[in-house]
Design a protein around this motif. Structure first.
Motif, PDB file in Angstrom:
ATOM      1  N   ALA A 531      57.488  26.253  34.708  1.00 19.63           N
ATOM      2  CA  ALA A 531      56.158  26.828  34.517  1.00 19.63           C
ATOM      3  C   ALA A 531      55.174  25.803  33.967  1.00 19.63           C
ATOM      4  O   ALA A 531      53.960  25.908  34.190  1.00 19.63           O
ATOM      5  N   ALA A 532      55.686  24.790  33.245  1.00 19.14           N
ATOM      6  CA  ALA A 532      54.808  23.789  32.627  1.00 19.14           C
ATOM      7  C   ALA A 532      54.410  22.678  33.590  1.00 19.14           C
ATOM      8  O   ALA A 532      53.473  21.915  33.308  1.00 19.14           O
ATOM      9  N   LEU A 533      55.109  22.550  34.726  1.00 17.88           N
ATOM     10  CA  LEU A 533      54.840  21.445  35.644  1.00 17.88           C
ATOM     11  C   LEU A 533      53.506  21.644  36.357  1.00 17.88           C
ATOM     12  O   LEU A 533      53.182  22.759  36.783  1.00 17.88           O
ATOM     13  N   PRO A 534      52.715  20.581  36.513  1.00 17.49           N
ATOM     14  CA  PRO A 534      51.427  20.707  37.210  1.00 17.49           C
ATOM     15  C   PRO A 534      51.627  20.979  38.695  1.00 17.49           C
ATOM     16  O   PRO A 534      52.507  20.385  39.332  1.00 17.49           O
ATOM     17  N   ALA A 535      50.838  21.878  39.239  1.00 23.93           N
ATOM     18  CA  ALA A 535      50.965  22.245  40.647  1.00 23.93           C
ATOM     19  C   ALA A 535      50.582  21.076  41.543  1.00 23.93           C
ATOM     20  O   ALA A 535      49.583  20.393  41.313  1.00 23.93           O
ATOM     21  N   GLY A 536      51.393  20.847  42.569  1.00 21.52           N
ATOM     22  CA  GLY A 536      51.062  19.861  43.592  1.00 21.52           C
ATOM     23  C   GLY A 536      51.364  18.426  43.245  1.00 21.52           C
ATOM     24  O   GLY A 536      51.228  17.546  44.102  1.00 21.52           O
ATOM     25  N   ALA A 537      51.757  18.130  42.024  1.00 24.56           N
ATOM     26  CA  ALA A 537      52.018  16.740  41.632  1.00 24.56           C
ATOM     27  C   ALA A 537      53.461  16.364  41.957  1.00 24.56           C
ATOM     28  O   ALA A 537      54.384  17.115  41.641  1.00 24.56           O
ATOM     29  N   PRO A 538      53.684  15.205  42.592  1.00 24.00           N
ATOM     30  CA  PRO A 538      55.058  14.766  42.845  1.00 24.00           C
ATOM     31  C   PRO A 538      55.812  14.561  41.528  1.00 24.00           C
ATOM     32  O   PRO A 538      55.230  14.165  40.518  1.00 24.00           O
ATOM     33  N   LEU A 539      57.105  14.814  41.566  1.00 27.11           N
ATOM     34  CA  LEU A 539      57.943  14.699  40.376  1.00 27.11           C
ATOM     35  C   LEU A 539      58.932  13.548  40.539  1.00 27.11           C
ATOM     36  O   LEU A 539      59.413  13.274  41.646  1.00 27.11           O
ATOM     37  N   GLN A 540      59.215  12.900  39.426  1.00 24.28           N
ATOM     38  CA  GLN A 540      60.333  11.956  39.345  1.00 24.28           C
ATOM     39  C   GLN A 540      61.342  12.558  38.370  1.00 24.28           C
ATOM     40  O   GLN A 540      61.034  12.789  37.204  1.00 24.28           O
ATOM     41  N   ILE A 541      62.543  12.819  38.872  1.00 21.92           N
ATOM     42  CA  ILE A 541      63.559  13.487  38.054  1.00 21.92           C
ATOM     43  C   ILE A 541      64.800  12.609  37.981  1.00 21.92           C
ATOM     44  O   ILE A 541      65.256  12.068  38.993  1.00 21.92           O
ATOM     45  N   THR A 542      65.331  12.476  36.788  1.00 18.56           N
ATOM     46  CA  THR A 542      66.652  11.875  36.603  1.00 18.56           C
ATOM     47  C   THR A 542      67.532  12.912  35.918  1.00 18.56           C
ATOM     48  O   THR A 542      67.116  13.561  34.961  1.00 18.56           O
TER      49      THR A 542
END
Length: 757
Positions: A531-542
């Motif tokens: 829910a906190a992630l900005p809409a439409g922005a690519p994510l980098q996840i480890t």
């Protein structure tokens, strides 16, 4: 059918009723005539069960270490519950039996129904009317050999493996220390092969038993033992000494050193304390070897359960050949066990048989057999359904059935479902029947199904939970949906793309609700983070996972089960996919320890998505116990976040970091079971819950895991797009072979969620 059960809490022996096992692939179903009670191994198991908790801990220090590791990871309450559950769970005993084949599973070509066979293996060749045993632990009984004597074959194989380990040439002088059942049979085998052998035991009754069979044996306490042995062998020592005793003392090992000649071999067959004195072992340059149970192949799931043969040129004497050799010697008359004077008890009197193992004024029996009536039958196959079954929403009580009732189900799922109102447990089935019988009564299932097919054919369930071994998930899940029931399937959904294709086809045709066991989607920390992630922005996840080393013999090492990448890493593929709005484009995977995806214990994955997001998963399967298991970190435009072992979530969003702690490190199991009940009842759920329950995305995660396995072998990136028609339809992708089939379109907002619910 009847089976002998041991209570780990009290050590008491009972005869219980459990469903008969079916013929899984690679197995042989046998109706027992006789089974042999191991006077050493089983007496020790029963004795440990009768001890206090402190006594049990002293006997099993390795299990104590496992409990302490669990305590560090899950806390006192969960650890206490786990220990109590283990103590309340009955065990089947036995590992040596003989009888008649009732049926065989797929892939068994050299054994047929009606054949008389001998079988080996703890958990398989049990004291039960009917057993299911892997093919490599089953050998035909030659003509002329009664199944009463064939039931000794497994213990005979233990003795024979000890002889093989001695590498003794014909005419060698061999001493056997310890004349229990294994020691007696060892002397019989040595005589059959023509060795100059003798046995030694502190118990005069065991010496007398060997004497009565015409074997050479001496009491350990004889004053003139050294002189007698010197006279017999002309002052020379033994070329090999086999220790077949069972004691916590190191005396047998020390005594073996005194009996052996210079540069002789000492073989440890029994369970003794090995502390060789330097004076004799170094002074004589003795070689010490261990004999591992029935022979090569023992404890190797690829050989025993997978049926994988060993190359005969390198491993001529497998445990299966050892079994066959004992039976061959019985058939030729070179081996005769009648002198062992076994006591025979009907299965109904098993408790009396185990009492006879205990020392008494009249001594104890060295050989005990259980006899079976030979009338037990397998359940008839269920009648085919009269017509197609379609999914209907349950009107009132929600009936839930279970295929499998192992540790995870009873610890994480059944307790949560029991808390839900209006839920009833209908039937439960398991592979060998014991867990279904025990857990079915414990959790209040109305019916203990004879087998999975009988349960599914009954139609007595609104939702069926597939909680069995991994190689059966895809098959059972598709059967559930085609049978008109809702589905809950633990991960993985399938081990091959063919299984996933069949499952997708069944799901699309059924219209029934379906949910996969990817519980981390439901974890509070994951929901808040998403829910906190900005809409439409690519994510980098480890995502770093310290999964820990598995014990040797763990069922994950069975090649049929797909290994840890398909069975475990799919969990973490799904977790990152839950956070990333885009769909996977390709995956690169590397097996850190080996390049076999089924055998790799540690893997590294790199995933790319069509919204420019990326994910890196580092799965360490060789890490030490005690390390924190999971760390997930996300970086995106204006935000960074970390989930630390699901105990806390920290978000950096321009100001001071905000940390939320979660008591008990919830990974979503409780929330998932609540969502399952609402899903099957067709209750309204919010959009977030709909996404969590999305079966299409679970199919995506399972498909990506299969492609990751391909990438490990290919050592290159592999595309993630589905290549089969049903999967393409289920995932909303272009049909294979059409324009744009390799492109993976983004889902419209909420589309996959709405389709599932």
């Amino acid at each position: 059918m009847k089976t002998v059960l041991l209570s780990p809490r009290t050590g008491s022996i009972t005869v219980g009723e459990i469903p008969a096992p079916g013929a899984a692939a690679g197995t042989v179903v046998i109706r027992n005539d006789y089974s042999l009670i191991s006077a050493g191994t089983e007496r020790a198991t029963v004795s440990t069960g009768a001890q206090s908790l402190v006594g049990k801990a002293r006997q099993r220090p390795e299990q104590v270490r496992q409990v302490l590791d669990t305590l560090k990871q899950t806390g006192l309450v969960d650890t206490y519950r786990m220990v109590q559950d283990r103590l309340d769970r009955p065990m089947q005993l036995g590992y040596s039996c003989a009888g008649t084949v009732l049926e065989t599973g797929e892939g068994v070509n050299d054994i047929r129904p009606g054949m008389r066979v001998a079988a080996a293996g703890a958990r398989y060749a049990s004291h039960a009317e009917i057993v299911a045993v892997p093919r490599n632990l089953v050998v035909p009984v030659p003509e002329g050999v009664d199944t009463q004597w064939a039931a000794f074959a497994t213990v005979g194989a233990v003795a024979l493996q000890g002889i093989h380990q001695a590498d003794a040439v014909p005419g060698s002088r061999i001493a056997v220390i310890g004349l229990g059942l294994v020691g007696q049979i060892t002397l019989h085998l040595l005589r059959a092969y023509g060795y100059d052998a003798l046995g030694i035991d502190p118990n005069p009754a065991m010496v007398a038993l060997a004497d009565s069979a015409g074997l050479v044996a001496y009491p350990r306490a004889a004053d003139d033992l050294s002189r007698v042995l010197s006279r017999r062998w002309g002052g020379a020592g033994a070329d090999a000494v086999l220790i077949t005793a069972a004691t916590t003392s190191s005396d047998p090992v020390e005594f073996a050193g005194s009996l052996a000649r210079d540069r002789a071999t000492v073989v440890v067959v029994g369970d003794v304390h090995v502390a060789p004195p330097r004076s004799s072992y170094y002074g004589k340059e003795l070689t010490t070897r261990y004999a591992r149970s029935y022979g090569p192949g023992r404890y190797d799931p690829r050989f025993e359960e997978g049926g994988q043969p060993y190359p005969e040129g390198y491993v001529p004497w497998t445990e299966r050949r050892n079994l066959a050799e004992v039976l061959r010697l019985l058939a030729t008359g070179a081996l005769d066990f009648t002198a062992l004077k076994p006591r025979v008890f009907p299965i109904e009197e098993a408790a009396d048989a185990y009492e006879a193992l205990k020392p008494s004024d009249t001594g104890r029996s060295v050989a005990l057999l259980l006899r079976y009536p030979g009338t037990a039958q397998l359940a008839p196959p269920p009648a085919p359904p009269t017509g197609p079954r379609t999914w209907t929403v349950p009107s009132s009580t929600l009936r839930i059935a279970a295929i499998g009732a192992g540790n995870f189900a009873t610890k994480m799922l059944f307790p949560q479902l029991k808390r839900e109102s209006g839920v009833e447990f209908s039937w439960v089935a398991s592979g060998r029947g014991l867990s279904a019988a025990h857990q079915g009564r414990r959790w209040g299932f109305r019916t203990i199904a004879e087998n999975t097919e009988t349960g599914l054919a009954s139609g007595d369930a609104d939702c069926v939970m597939v909680l069995s071994r991994h190689d059966s998930h895809g098959r059972y899940a598709a059967q559930v949906l085609r049978g008109g029931a809702a589905l809950y399937c633990e991960k993985p959904l399938g081990l091959t793309e063919a299984e996933l294709e069949d499952l997708a086809d069944a799901w699309l045709a059924s219209g029934a609700p379906a949910m996969a066991g990817f519980n981390r989607r439901f974890a509070p920390a994951m929901r808040v983070l998403r829910a906190a992630l900005p809409a439409g922005a690519p994510l980098q996840i480890t995502y770093r996972v310290f999964a820990g080393r598995l014990p040797p013999g763990h069922w994950y090492f069975d090649p049929l089960q797909g290994g840890r990448l398909l069975g475990e890493v799919c969990h973490f593929i799904d977790a990152v996919g839950f956070l990333i709005p885009g769909r996977p484009v390709d995956v690169r995977a590397t097996g850190v320890d080996v390049r076999d995806p089924g055998a790799a214990q540690s893997v590294t994955l790199q995933l790319t998505y069509d919204d420019a997001s990326t994910a890196s998963i580092v799965y360490g399967g060789l890490t030490p116990s005690g390390a924190p298991k999971e760390l997930l970190e996300v970086a995106t435009d204006g935000l960074a976040a970390r989930i630390d072992d699901f105990r806390s979530l920290t978000v950096w969003n321009g100001g001071r970091p905000a940390t939320t702690k979660y008591r008990g490190a919830p990974k979503g199991h409780a929330a998932q079971m609540r969502a399952l009940v609402r899903l099957v009842r067709n209750r309204t759920v919010d959009e977030e819950s709909a996404r969590e329950a999305d079966f299409a995305s679970a199919l995506w995660s399972s498909l990506v895991a299969c492609r990751a396995a391909q990438a490990v072998t290919a050592d290159r990136a592999v595309e993630a797009a589905p290549s089969t028609p049903a999967l393409a339809r289920a995932l909303g992708c272009p049909a294979p072979g059409t324009a744009g089939a390799t492109a993976v379109p983004k889902p419209s907002s909420g589309s996959s969620s709405a389709a599932t619910i």
